[in-house]
Design a protein around this motif. Sequence first.
Motif, PDB file in Angstrom:
ATOM      1  N   LEU A  48       0.985  -1.234   0.009  1.00 51.73           N
ATOM      2  CA  LEU A  48      -0.191  -0.016   0.017  1.00 51.73           C
ATOM      3  C   LEU A  48       0.905   1.310   0.072  1.00 51.73           C
ATOM      4  N   HIS A  49       1.940   1.190   0.871  1.00 50.40           N
ATOM      5  CA  HIS A  49       2.760   2.477   0.925  1.00 50.40           C
ATOM      6  C   HIS A  49       3.332   3.019  -0.478  1.00 50.40           C
ATOM      7  N   HIS A  50       3.457   1.838  -1.494  1.00 54.88           N
ATOM      8  CA  HIS A  50       4.102   2.385  -2.885  1.00 54.88           C
ATOM      9  C   HIS A  50       2.803   2.846  -3.693  1.00 54.88           C
ATOM     10  N   MET A  51       1.814   2.827  -3.408  1.00 56.02           N
ATOM     11  CA  MET A  51       0.674   3.472  -4.356  1.00 56.02           C
ATOM     12  C   MET A  51       0.733   5.040  -4.091  1.00 56.02           C
ATOM     13  N   ALA A  52       0.346   5.548  -5.167  1.00 57.69           N
ATOM     14  CA  ALA A  52       0.028   6.972  -5.190  1.00 57.69           C
ATOM     15  C   ALA A  52      -0.959   7.333  -4.485  1.00 57.69           C
ATOM     16  N   ARG A  93      23.876   4.602  11.852  1.00 52.51           N
ATOM     17  CA  ARG A  93      23.109   5.737  11.670  1.00 52.51           C
ATOM     18  C   ARG A  93      22.717   5.967  10.245  1.00 52.51           C
ATOM     19  N   LEU A  94      23.523   5.583   9.467  1.00 55.70           N
ATOM     20  CA  LEU A  94      22.836   5.515   7.973  1.00 55.70           C
ATOM     21  C   LEU A  94      21.491   4.838   7.586  1.00 55.70           C
ATOM     22  N   GLU A  95      21.385   3.647   8.522  1.00 52.39           N
ATOM     23  CA  GLU A  95      20.122   2.984   8.283  1.00 52.39           C
ATOM     24  C   GLU A  95      18.875   3.883   8.637  1.00 52.39           C
ATOM     25  N   ASP A  96      19.070   4.923   9.237  1.00 55.09           N
ATOM     26  CA  ASP A  96      18.043   5.704   9.596  1.00 55.09           C
ATOM     27  C   ASP A  96      17.655   6.650   8.574  1.00 55.09           C
ATOM     28  N   HIS A  97      18.716   6.836   7.772  1.00 58.83           N
ATOM     29  CA  HIS A  97      18.484   8.146   6.635  1.00 58.83           C
ATOM     30  C   HIS A  97      18.405   7.683   5.346  1.00 58.83           C
ATOM     31  N   ARG A  98      17.375   6.778   5.282  1.00 58.46           N
ATOM     32  CA  ARG A  98      17.011   6.137   3.669  1.00 58.46           C
ATOM     33  C   ARG A  98      15.563   6.503   3.530  1.00 58.46           C
ATOM     34  N   HIS A  99      14.882   7.666   4.151  1.00 55.01           N
ATOM     35  CA  HIS A  99      13.598   8.039   3.718  1.00 55.01           C
ATOM     36  C   HIS A  99      13.406   8.424   2.388  1.00 55.01           C
ATOM     37  N   ASP A 100      12.589   7.553   1.727  1.00 56.78           N
ATOM     38  CA  ASP A 100      12.424   7.838   0.145  1.00 56.78           C
ATOM     39  C   ASP A 100      11.361   8.600  -0.042  1.00 56.78           C
ATOM     40  N   GLU A 101      11.440  10.019  -0.547  1.00 59.09           N
ATOM     41  CA  GLU A 101      10.643  10.828  -0.751  1.00 59.09           C
ATOM     42  C   GLU A 101       9.505  10.365  -1.824  1.00 59.09           C
ATOM     43  N   ARG A 102       9.812   9.505  -2.728  1.00 55.05           N
ATOM     44  CA  ARG A 102       8.793   8.804  -3.414  1.00 55.05           C
ATOM     45  C   ARG A 102       7.644   8.210  -2.737  1.00 55.05           C
ATOM     46  N   LEU A 103       8.165   7.679  -1.449  1.00 51.04           N
ATOM     47  CA  LEU A 103       7.069   6.797  -0.866  1.00 51.04           C
ATOM     48  C   LEU A 103       6.429   7.488   0.299  1.00 51.04           C
ATOM     49  N   PRO A 104       5.727   8.659  -0.004  1.00 53.22           N
ATOM     50  CA  PRO A 104       5.358   9.451   1.417  1.00 53.22           C
ATOM     51  C   PRO A 104       4.061   8.651   2.354  1.00 53.22           C
ATOM     52  N   HIS A 105       3.604   7.862   1.606  1.00 50.34           N
ATOM     53  CA  HIS A 105       2.645   6.746   2.580  1.00 50.34           C
ATOM     54  C   HIS A 105       3.450   5.608   3.255  1.00 50.34           C
TER      55      HIS A 105
END
Length: 253
Positions: free
Chosen positions: A127-131, A170-182
């Motif tokens: 679901l989080h991949h969907m627009a 700490r790098l594992e915490d910085h992989r937020h993907d702005e393409r997956l806002p949900h």
Amino acid sequence: MSQHGHGHGHGHGHGHADPQVQAEILDLDAEVVAEHTASIVDWLPVPAARQVVDLGSGTGAGTFALLSRFPEAHVTAVDASVEHLRRLRTRAGELGLADRVHAVVADLDSDWPDLGTPDLMWASASLHHMADPARALRQAHDVLAPGGLLAVVEVSGMPRFLPDHLPESRLEDHRHDERLPHRGADWGAKLIEAGFTVEGERTVTVHLEQSAAVERYAEMVLRHVLDPETLGRVLRRDDLSLRSDRIVWAARK
């Protein structure tokens, strides 16, 4: 294929564009958390199921867990990736389950194909991949048979492999993907808004000690956030593990 490279409507791919890499990560994930997936399926408040739809099936981790749990069931596996569904069909043949699996290539952000009237739908990390996941949930509600169940499984974040005291962790915490806002949305509230009654919610904690499969999984994920020298040093450690939380909602039409 969607702009994300792996198609709206299936998950787990961690943002990689190469469908072969995504498929290998999906297969590894299915292998290492198979017992956890089976426990989630066993927990669902469904005594039996005959017509099942796996929304965003990937390479079939959920599909095969559902087929194992419900021996009378036929599963329609829906995904935007031809490569993932090819692997799923190959695996179904190897397991002697080809006659119980129907693979459908579809973008769940577009018009949905005819999925029949399933009594159970499964959406794991898709679901989080969907627009527009709210639209997808409304469509799922419309498609389900009266009294049917939708199971939603979402990960609380990216998998973690490194001990917390390491600077690299700490790098594992910085992989937020702005393409997956949900990612990380309040799916319980979204299910209610779509007309469902949430009958259950649980969190499944995955913590697996180092193994060959966990090491391979770590390599495939961390190569995208660590430079080659650091990655090589990390992979020589003997204290890697896989840590992840999966949250499950069981929602009734």
